[in-house]
Design an enzyme around this catalytic site. Sequence first.
Site, PDB file in Angstrom:
ATOM      1  N   PRO A   1       1.047  -0.953  -0.432  1.00 34.08           N
ATOM      2  CA  PRO A   1      -0.067   0.303   0.141  1.00 34.08           C
ATOM      3  C   PRO A   1       0.634   0.499   0.009  1.00 34.08           C
ATOM      4  O   PRO A   1       2.048   1.300   0.933  1.00 34.08           O
ATOM      5  CB  PRO A   1      -0.599  -0.237   1.608  1.00 34.08           C
ATOM      6  N   ASN A   2       0.255   2.505  -0.886  1.00 30.71           N
ATOM      7  CA  ASN A   2       1.040   3.619  -0.836  1.00 30.71           C
ATOM      8  C   ASN A   2       2.430   3.765  -1.609  1.00 30.71           C
ATOM      9  O   ASN A   2       2.801   4.173  -1.784  1.00 30.71           O
ATOM     10  CB  ASN A   2       0.995   4.502   0.737  1.00 30.71           C
TER      11      ASN A   2
ATOM     12  N   TYR B   1      10.969   9.094   1.549  1.00 30.42           N
ATOM     13  CA  TYR B   1      11.423   8.371   0.586  1.00 30.42           C
ATOM     14  C   TYR B   1      11.775   8.704  -1.037  1.00 30.42           C
ATOM     15  O   TYR B   1      12.244   7.288  -2.281  1.00 30.42           O
ATOM     16  CB  TYR B   1       9.819   7.524  -0.207  1.00 30.42           C
TER      17      TYR B   1
ATOM     18  N   ASN C   1       8.250  -5.185  -0.305  1.00 29.88           N
ATOM     19  CA  ASN C   1       7.557  -4.148   0.626  1.00 29.88           C
ATOM     20  C   ASN C   1       6.086  -3.985   0.826  1.00 29.88           C
ATOM     21  O   ASN C   1       5.809  -3.554   0.264  1.00 29.88           O
ATOM     22  CB  ASN C   1       8.261  -3.149   0.155  1.00 29.88           C
TER      23      ASN C   1
ATOM     24  N   ALA D   1       3.028  -0.500   4.969  1.00 30.17           N
ATOM     25  CA  ALA D   1       2.779  -0.305   7.087  1.00 30.17           C
ATOM     26  C   ALA D   1       1.971  -1.910   7.085  1.00 30.17           C
ATOM     27  O   ALA D   1       2.024  -2.114   8.357  1.00 30.17           O
ATOM     28  CB  ALA D   1       1.640   0.616   6.701  1.00 30.17           C
TER      29      ALA D   1
END
Length: 152
Positions: free
Chosen positions: A10-11, A23, A79, A82
């Site tokens: 997510p994101n 990031y 990755n 969250a």
Amino acid sequence: MASVLVLNGPNLNLLGTREPGVYGVQTLKDVEALCQETAAALGHTADCRQSNHEGQLIDWIHEAGERQRSGELIGAVFNAGAYTHTSVALHDAIKGTGLKVIEVHISNVHARESFRHHSYLSPAAAGIVVGFGTDGYRLAIEGLHRLHTAAA
Ligand code: DQA
């Protein structure tokens, strides 16, 4: 030629504009190009996927477990964003399939808020790359390749 699954959670589709101080400015497209390049240099292909949905990530892990068993895939670089800090289900998917996973975090999660210090994925991962920016994906693919060749 075997494949490396590169999974982003997510994101991570927001890379490039999302908190660039944390990031960096590389987009997800840039990261995926780096992964393709790195995999190709090692004689592999990179199968890059991103989802904001936990169930989709779980389904891809299940599929990847089958592909790893058939020799089509050497493992995954993951990755989970969250979900790293919340998802027992992703932990169970990795354990349940036996998928070889290198966990990646762009930022050094241990130097950030305490809720980012715990990972449900780490106990199920073959290796972890944290805090090297987006270059961590390259390091993770190289590490996965080394583990694969050492095991062969
Ligand atoms: C992240 C770190 C996580 O804590 C965060 O939720 C992310 C990105 C990283 O790559 O540094 O989405 O996994």
